[in-house]
Scaffold this motif. Structure first.
Motif, PDB file in Angstrom:
ATOM      1  N   HIS A  56       4.119  13.695  -3.627  1.00  0.00           N
ATOM      2  CA  HIS A  56       5.704  13.849  -4.230  1.00  0.00           C
ATOM      3  C   HIS A  56       6.117  15.345  -4.306  1.00  0.00           C
ATOM      4  O   HIS A  56       5.381  16.306  -4.521  1.00  0.00           O
ATOM      5  CB  HIS A  56       5.166  14.230  -6.042  1.00  0.00           C
ATOM      6  CG  HIS A  56       5.109  12.719  -6.540  1.00  0.00           C
ATOM      7  ND1 HIS A  56       4.611  12.570  -7.824  1.00  0.00           N
ATOM      8  CD2 HIS A  56       5.035  11.360  -5.529  1.00  0.00           C
ATOM      9  CE1 HIS A  56       3.590  10.976  -7.863  1.00  0.00           C
ATOM     10  NE2 HIS A  56       4.161  10.033  -6.951  1.00  0.00           N
ATOM     11  N   VAL A  80       8.047   1.380   6.229  1.00  0.00           N
ATOM     12  CA  VAL A  80       8.396   1.912   4.804  1.00  0.00           C
ATOM     13  C   VAL A  80       8.963   1.893   4.371  1.00  0.00           C
ATOM     14  O   VAL A  80      10.505   2.234   5.167  1.00  0.00           O
ATOM     15  CB  VAL A  80       8.042   3.404   4.802  1.00  0.00           C
ATOM     16  CG1 VAL A  80       5.593   3.213   4.538  1.00  0.00           C
ATOM     17  CG2 VAL A  80       8.100   4.216   5.616  1.00  0.00           C
ATOM     18  N   SER A 114       1.338   7.956   3.034  1.00  0.00           N
ATOM     19  CA  SER A 114       2.138   9.333   2.952  1.00  0.00           C
ATOM     20  C   SER A 114       2.150   9.596   4.723  1.00  0.00           C
ATOM     21  O   SER A 114       1.499   9.620   5.656  1.00  0.00           O
ATOM     22  CB  SER A 114       1.036  10.059   3.334  1.00  0.00           C
ATOM     23  OG  SER A 114       1.287  12.128   3.134  1.00  0.00           O
ATOM     24  N   THR A 142      13.922  10.179  -2.495  1.00  0.00           N
ATOM     25  CA  THR A 142      13.166  11.229  -2.049  1.00  0.00           C
ATOM     26  C   THR A 142      14.159  11.673  -0.830  1.00  0.00           C
ATOM     27  O   THR A 142      13.364  12.389  -0.099  1.00  0.00           O
ATOM     28  CB  THR A 142      12.021  10.181  -1.139  1.00  0.00           C
ATOM     29  OG1 THR A 142      11.523   9.206  -2.317  1.00  0.00           O
ATOM     30  CG2 THR A 142      10.804   9.963  -0.519  1.00  0.00           C
ATOM     31  N   CYS A 164       5.485  10.152  -0.561  1.00  0.00           N
ATOM     32  CA  CYS A 164       4.386   8.883  -0.544  1.00  0.00           C
ATOM     33  C   CYS A 164       5.521   7.707  -0.581  1.00  0.00           C
ATOM     34  O   CYS A 164       6.437   7.987  -1.307  1.00  0.00           O
ATOM     35  CB  CYS A 164       3.852   9.290  -2.259  1.00  0.00           C
ATOM     36  SG  CYS A 164       2.426   6.943  -2.540  1.00  0.00           S
ATOM     37  N   LEU A 165       5.283   7.036   0.507  1.00  0.00           N
ATOM     38  CA  LEU A 165       6.341   5.714   0.685  1.00  0.00           C
ATOM     39  C   LEU A 165       5.492   4.394   0.627  1.00  0.00           C
ATOM     40  O   LEU A 165       4.506   5.090   0.542  1.00  0.00           O
ATOM     41  CB  LEU A 165       6.499   5.365   1.938  1.00  0.00           C
ATOM     42  CG  LEU A 165       7.340   7.097   2.373  1.00  0.00           C
ATOM     43  CD1 LEU A 165       7.789   7.686   3.977  1.00  0.00           C
ATOM     44  CD2 LEU A 165       8.786   7.492   0.991  1.00  0.00           C
ATOM     45  N   THR A 166       5.798   3.401  -0.113  1.00  0.00           N
ATOM     46  CA  THR A 166       5.295   1.736  -0.556  1.00  0.00           C
ATOM     47  C   THR A 166       5.644   1.143   1.376  1.00  0.00           C
ATOM     48  O   THR A 166       6.805   1.027   2.012  1.00  0.00           O
ATOM     49  CB  THR A 166       5.890   1.638  -1.643  1.00  0.00           C
ATOM     50  OG1 THR A 166       5.669   2.016  -2.575  1.00  0.00           O
ATOM     51  CG2 THR A 166       5.105  -0.222  -1.412  1.00  0.00           C
ATOM     52  N   ASP A 187       0.729  -1.068   0.302  1.00  0.00           N
ATOM     53  CA  ASP A 187      -0.133   0.137   0.137  1.00  0.00           C
ATOM     54  C   ASP A 187       1.113   1.348   0.189  1.00  0.00           C
ATOM     55  O   ASP A 187       2.175   1.327  -0.176  1.00  0.00           O
ATOM     56  CB  ASP A 187      -1.373   0.118   1.169  1.00  0.00           C
ATOM     57  CG  ASP A 187      -1.987  -0.689   1.028  1.00  0.00           C
ATOM     58  OD1 ASP A 187      -2.493  -1.232   0.410  1.00  0.00           O
ATOM     59  OD2 ASP A 187      -2.842  -1.048   2.108  1.00  0.00           O
ATOM     60  N   SER A 188       0.508   1.985  -0.631  1.00  0.00           N
ATOM     61  CA  SER A 188       1.364   3.771   0.090  1.00  0.00           C
ATOM     62  C   SER A 188       0.895   4.223   0.844  1.00  0.00           C
ATOM     63  O   SER A 188      -0.673   4.237   1.005  1.00  0.00           O
ATOM     64  CB  SER A 188       0.446   4.617  -1.699  1.00  0.00           C
ATOM     65  OG  SER A 188       1.599   3.853  -2.603  1.00  0.00           O
ATOM     66  N   ALA A 238      -4.055   5.656   1.280  1.00  0.00           N
ATOM     67  CA  ALA A 238      -3.844   6.273   0.174  1.00  0.00           C
ATOM     68  C   ALA A 238      -5.665   7.449   0.019  1.00  0.00           C
ATOM     69  O   ALA A 238      -6.471   6.322   0.545  1.00  0.00           O
ATOM     70  CB  ALA A 238      -3.848   5.908  -1.030  1.00  0.00           C
TER      71      ALA A 238
END
Length: 212
Positions: free
Chosen positions: A101, A60, A42, A66, A47-49, A39-40, A86
């Protein structure tokens, strides 16, 4: 995509920086935000995974780009961070469209009380100032805010009591660095106008009616 409405304040429990790859991983504890792997999320606007799940949180990863553009690389264990999942399709858009971003960082110059609210002035490098307009939307550390005033070198936002109580912005002090994401409309507008400018260099560095 995100809305700039913070769901929860999480706490960084561990950080790890791979000097060979330049990647950094952060372990974050959270009670309300329960993402799935992949999932993404914030994190302070970036925005990190999610790469791994923990018993009471998640991990993450941040890439070198970044780290270079944000304050993510300076976070240490114990740091509090704004978290937002998200946006789901069809959900209410109560803030504004935020991509996660980060464009750049700014420096907090002054903080002054305004009744139960606070006025925060943030310094911005000259090349980025045309992207800011009075009454325009801006995201600061992942929080959707409205620009309330501009000077030659700074812009100002107002933090209402709800924002102070539910985000990390309550702890801001003069000298702190913050992540900044401009309204996406400003980016596309520059892209459309830049070819028509006589010098072909785009808007950064030019005086603009958007800033004054």
């Amino acid at each position: 995509m995100f809305t700039g409405l913070v769901r929860e304040i999480g706490t960084v429990t561990d950080t790890n920086r791979n000097r060979r790859s330049g990647m950094a991983s952060l372990s974050i504890s959270a009670k309300l935000l329960l993402p799935a792997k992949g999932d993404s999320v914030s994190v302070n606007g970036a925005c990190l995974t999610v790469t791994r799940l923990l018993d009471r949180g998640f991990v993450v990863e941040a890439m070198p780009e970044t780290i270079a553009r944000t304050t993510i690389g300076s976070l240490r264990a114990g740091a509090r961070v704004n978290l937002e999942p998200a946006m789901k399709s069809g959900a209410a858009l109560d803030g504004h469209l935020v991509s996660g971003h980060i464009d750049t960082t700014g420096k907090v110059i002054t903080i002054r009380p305004d009744g139960g609210s606070r006025r925060v002035a943030i310094e911005l490098a000259a090349g980025y100032r045309p992207y800011v307009a009075v009454k325009g939307s801006i995201a600061i550390d992942g929080v959707s805010l409205t620009v309330s005033a501009l000077t030659d070198a700074t812009f100002e936002v107002a933090l209402i009591p709800h924002t102070l109580e539910n985000t990390t912005l309550e702890a801001l002090r003069a000298g702190d660095a913050v992540n900044i994401e401009f309204d996406t409309v400003a980016r596309y507008l520059e892209r459309l106008i830049a070819p028509r400018l006589s010098d072909g260099k785009g808007l950064p560095g030019r005086r603009s009616m958007w800033w004054r």
